[in-house]
Motif scaffolding. Structure first.
Motif, mmCIF file in Angstrom:
data_model
loop_
_atom_site.group_PDB
_atom_site.id
_atom_site.type_symbol
_atom_site.label_atom_id
_atom_site.label_comp_id
_atom_site.label_asym_id
_atom_site.label_seq_id
_atom_site.Cartn_x
_atom_site.Cartn_y
_atom_site.Cartn_z
ATOM 1 N N ILE A 159 0.859 -1.175 0.000
ATOM 2 C CA ILE A 159 0.000 0.000 0.000
ATOM 3 C C ILE A 159 0.901 1.232 0.000
ATOM 4 N N LEU A 160 0.818 2.031 -1.051
ATOM 5 C CA LEU A 160 1.616 3.254 -1.173
ATOM 6 C C LEU A 160 3.104 2.990 -0.955
ATOM 7 N N THR A 161 3.626 2.019 -1.665
ATOM 8 C CA THR A 161 5.047 1.648 -1.674
ATOM 9 C C THR A 161 5.567 1.096 -0.354
ATOM 10 N N ASN A 162 4.722 0.571 0.496
ATOM 11 C CA ASN A 162 5.150 -0.104 1.725
ATOM 12 C C ASN A 162 4.847 -1.589 1.594
ATOM 13 N N PRO A 163 5.750 -2.359 0.940
ATOM 14 C CA PRO A 163 5.473 -3.790 0.736
ATOM 15 C C PRO A 163 5.631 -4.595 2.027
ATOM 16 N N ALA A 164 4.819 -5.652 2.139
ATOM 17 C CA ALA A 164 4.910 -6.519 3.309
ATOM 18 C C ALA A 164 4.311 -7.881 2.982
ATOM 19 N N ASP A 165 4.822 -8.890 3.660
ATOM 20 C CA ASP A 165 4.159 -10.184 3.694
ATOM 21 C C ASP A 165 3.324 -10.142 4.961
ATOM 22 N N ALA A 166 2.047 -10.416 4.844
ATOM 23 C CA ALA A 166 1.154 -10.225 5.985
ATOM 24 C C ALA A 166 0.163 -11.373 6.119
ATOM 25 N N SER A 167 -0.300 -11.563 7.325
ATOM 26 C CA SER A 167 -1.400 -12.497 7.558
ATOM 27 C C SER A 167 -2.687 -11.809 7.110
ATOM 28 N N ARG A 168 -3.758 -12.554 7.032
ATOM 29 C CA ARG A 168 -5.050 -11.993 6.655
ATOM 30 C C ARG A 168 -5.436 -10.856 7.611
ATOM 31 N N ALA A 169 -5.263 -11.057 8.918
ATOM 32 C CA ALA A 169 -5.630 -10.041 9.913
ATOM 33 C C ALA A 169 -4.772 -8.785 9.765
ATOM 34 N N GLN A 170 -3.473 -8.967 9.543
ATOM 35 C CA GLN A 170 -2.589 -7.815 9.363
ATOM 36 C C GLN A 170 -2.953 -7.044 8.095
ATOM 37 N N ALA A 171 -3.210 -7.759 7.020
ATOM 38 C CA ALA A 171 -3.578 -7.121 5.759
ATOM 39 C C ALA A 171 -4.895 -6.366 5.904
ATOM 40 N N ARG A 172 -5.833 -6.934 6.637
ATOM 41 C CA ARG A 172 -7.112 -6.256 6.872
ATOM 42 C C ARG A 172 -6.876 -4.905 7.558
ATOM 43 N N GLN A 173 -6.009 -4.879 8.555
ATOM 44 C CA GLN A 173 -5.722 -3.637 9.269
ATOM 45 C C GLN A 173 -5.026 -2.612 8.368
ATOM 46 N N ILE A 174 -4.124 -3.078 7.517
ATOM 47 C CA ILE A 174 -3.421 -2.191 6.589
ATOM 48 C C ILE A 174 -4.417 -1.560 5.611
ATOM 49 N N VAL A 175 -5.297 -2.376 5.051
ATOM 50 C CA VAL A 175 -6.286 -1.873 4.088
ATOM 51 C C VAL A 175 -7.293 -0.970 4.793
ATOM 52 N N LYS A 176 -7.686 -1.336 6.000
ATOM 53 C CA LYS A 176 -8.627 -0.518 6.768
ATOM 54 C C LYS A 176 -8.045 0.877 7.022
#
Length: 135
Positions: free
Chosen positions: A57-74
Protein backbone atom coordinates in the motif's frame (compact mmCIF):
# COMPACT_ATOMS: atom_id res chain seq x y z
CA UNK A 1 -21.65 -44.01 -23.53
CA UNK A 2 -17.97 -45.06 -23.33
CA UNK A 3 -16.93 -41.78 -24.88
CA UNK A 4 -19.01 -39.81 -22.35
CA UNK A 5 -17.43 -41.70 -19.43
CA UNK A 6 -13.95 -41.11 -20.86
CA UNK A 7 -14.61 -37.36 -21.21
CA UNK A 8 -16.11 -37.19 -17.71
CA UNK A 9 -13.10 -39.01 -16.24
CA UNK A 10 -10.64 -36.65 -17.96
CA UNK A 11 -12.59 -33.59 -16.80
CA UNK A 12 -12.62 -34.80 -13.18
CA UNK A 13 -8.92 -35.67 -13.29
CA UNK A 14 -8.02 -32.26 -14.69
CA UNK A 15 -9.99 -30.50 -11.97
CA UNK A 16 -8.30 -32.52 -9.25
CA UNK A 17 -4.82 -32.01 -10.74
CA UNK A 18 -5.28 -28.27 -11.00
CA UNK A 19 -6.62 -28.09 -7.46
CA UNK A 20 -9.16 -25.57 -8.67
CA UNK A 21 -12.68 -25.28 -7.39
CA UNK A 22 -15.13 -25.45 -10.25
CA UNK A 23 -16.77 -22.09 -10.94
CA UNK A 24 -19.76 -21.38 -13.13
CA UNK A 25 -19.05 -20.41 -16.73
CA UNK A 26 -18.26 -16.72 -16.92
CA UNK A 27 -17.65 -16.40 -13.16
CA UNK A 28 -15.95 -13.06 -12.39
CA UNK A 29 -14.06 -13.27 -9.09
CA UNK A 30 -13.33 -9.55 -9.28
CA UNK A 31 -16.99 -8.51 -9.22
CA UNK A 32 -17.47 -9.02 -5.45
CA UNK A 33 -13.88 -7.94 -4.70
CA UNK A 34 -14.41 -4.70 -6.63
CA UNK A 35 -17.69 -4.09 -4.83
CA UNK A 36 -15.97 -4.25 -1.43
CA UNK A 37 -13.13 -2.01 -2.57
CA UNK A 38 -15.64 0.55 -3.87
CA UNK A 39 -17.43 0.49 -0.52
CA UNK A 40 -14.14 0.82 1.36
CA UNK A 41 -15.13 -2.31 3.32
CA UNK A 42 -11.84 -3.78 4.54
CA UNK A 43 -13.58 -6.43 6.66
CA UNK A 44 -15.56 -7.89 3.74
CA UNK A 45 -12.57 -7.55 1.39
CA UNK A 46 -10.30 -9.40 3.83
CA UNK A 47 -12.51 -12.49 3.58
CA UNK A 48 -11.05 -12.83 0.07
CA UNK A 49 -7.46 -12.66 1.36
CA UNK A 50 -5.31 -15.79 1.52
CA UNK A 51 -4.08 -16.78 4.98
CA UNK A 52 -0.79 -15.07 4.08
CA UNK A 53 -0.40 -12.63 1.21
CA UNK A 54 1.86 -10.01 -0.29
CA UNK A 55 0.46 -6.54 0.25
CA UNK A 56 1.83 -3.20 -0.88
CA UNK A 57 0.00 0.00 0.00
CA UNK A 58 1.62 3.25 -1.17
CA UNK A 59 5.05 1.65 -1.67
CA UNK A 60 5.15 -0.10 1.72
CA UNK A 61 5.47 -3.79 0.74
CA UNK A 62 4.91 -6.52 3.31
CA UNK A 63 4.16 -10.18 3.69
CA UNK A 64 1.15 -10.22 5.98
CA UNK A 65 -1.40 -12.50 7.56
CA UNK A 66 -5.05 -11.99 6.66
CA UNK A 67 -5.63 -10.04 9.91
CA UNK A 68 -2.59 -7.82 9.36
CA UNK A 69 -3.58 -7.12 5.76
CA UNK A 70 -7.11 -6.26 6.87
CA UNK A 71 -5.72 -3.64 9.27
CA UNK A 72 -3.42 -2.19 6.59
CA UNK A 73 -6.29 -1.87 4.09
CA UNK A 74 -8.63 -0.52 6.77
CA UNK A 75 -6.11 2.24 7.60
CA UNK A 76 -5.84 3.10 3.89
CA UNK A 77 -9.63 3.35 3.51
CA UNK A 78 -9.84 5.56 6.62
CA UNK A 79 -7.46 8.04 4.96
CA UNK A 80 -8.67 7.61 1.38
CA UNK A 81 -12.42 7.05 0.99
CA UNK A 82 -13.12 5.40 -2.39
CA UNK A 83 -15.27 7.45 -4.78
CA UNK A 84 -14.91 5.23 -7.84
CA UNK A 85 -13.34 1.91 -8.76
CA UNK A 86 -12.96 0.61 -12.30
CA UNK A 87 -11.27 -2.58 -13.46
CA UNK A 88 -9.46 -1.86 -16.72
CA UNK A 89 -7.80 -5.21 -17.46
CA UNK A 90 -8.15 -8.83 -16.39
CA UNK A 91 -6.21 -11.92 -17.40
CA UNK A 92 -5.56 -15.43 -16.20
CA UNK A 93 -6.52 -19.07 -16.37
CA UNK A 94 -9.12 -21.14 -14.58
CA UNK A 95 -7.24 -21.19 -11.26
CA UNK A 96 -5.31 -17.88 -11.49
CA UNK A 97 -6.76 -14.42 -12.11
CA UNK A 98 -5.12 -11.01 -12.40
CA UNK A 99 -6.73 -7.57 -12.48
CA UNK A 100 -5.59 -3.98 -12.93
CA UNK A 101 -7.91 -1.22 -11.81
CA UNK A 102 -8.06 2.48 -11.13
CA UNK A 103 -9.55 3.91 -7.97
CA UNK A 104 -10.40 7.51 -7.17
CA UNK A 105 -10.08 7.83 -3.39
CA UNK A 106 -9.59 10.83 -1.15
CA UNK A 107 -9.27 13.10 -4.18
CA UNK A 108 -6.35 11.10 -5.64
CA UNK A 109 -6.07 8.45 -8.34
CA UNK A 110 -4.60 5.04 -7.49
CA UNK A 111 -3.74 1.97 -9.52
CA UNK A 112 -4.84 -1.28 -7.88
CA UNK A 113 -3.30 -4.64 -8.78
CA UNK A 114 -4.91 -7.88 -7.60
CA UNK A 115 -3.67 -11.45 -8.10
CA UNK A 116 -6.07 -14.19 -6.99
CA UNK A 117 -5.52 -17.94 -7.03
CA UNK A 118 -7.93 -20.82 -6.53
CA UNK A 119 -6.74 -23.65 -4.30
CA UNK A 120 -9.04 -26.44 -3.21
CA UNK A 121 -12.45 -25.95 -1.68
CA UNK A 122 -11.85 -22.37 -0.50
CA UNK A 123 -12.23 -20.97 -4.01
CA UNK A 124 -10.33 -17.86 -5.00
CA UNK A 125 -8.13 -16.04 -2.51
CA UNK A 126 -6.13 -12.86 -3.03
CA UNK A 127 -2.43 -13.72 -2.98
CA UNK A 128 -1.13 -10.25 -3.90
CA UNK A 129 -2.80 -6.87 -3.37
CA UNK A 130 -1.19 -3.58 -4.34
CA UNK A 131 -2.36 0.04 -4.24
CA UNK A 132 -0.09 2.73 -5.66
CA UNK A 133 -0.54 6.32 -6.73
CA UNK A 134 -1.30 6.61 -10.44
CA UNK A 135 1.17 8.78 -12.30
Amino acid sequence: MKRFLKIAFVAVAMTICLGAKAQPEGYDVFSPIGKYIMKGDADALSKWFADNLEISILTNPADASRAQARQIVKAFFENYTPRSFSITHTAGRANMKYALAFMNAGGEMFMVTIFACSKGEDGYRIQQFKIERAM
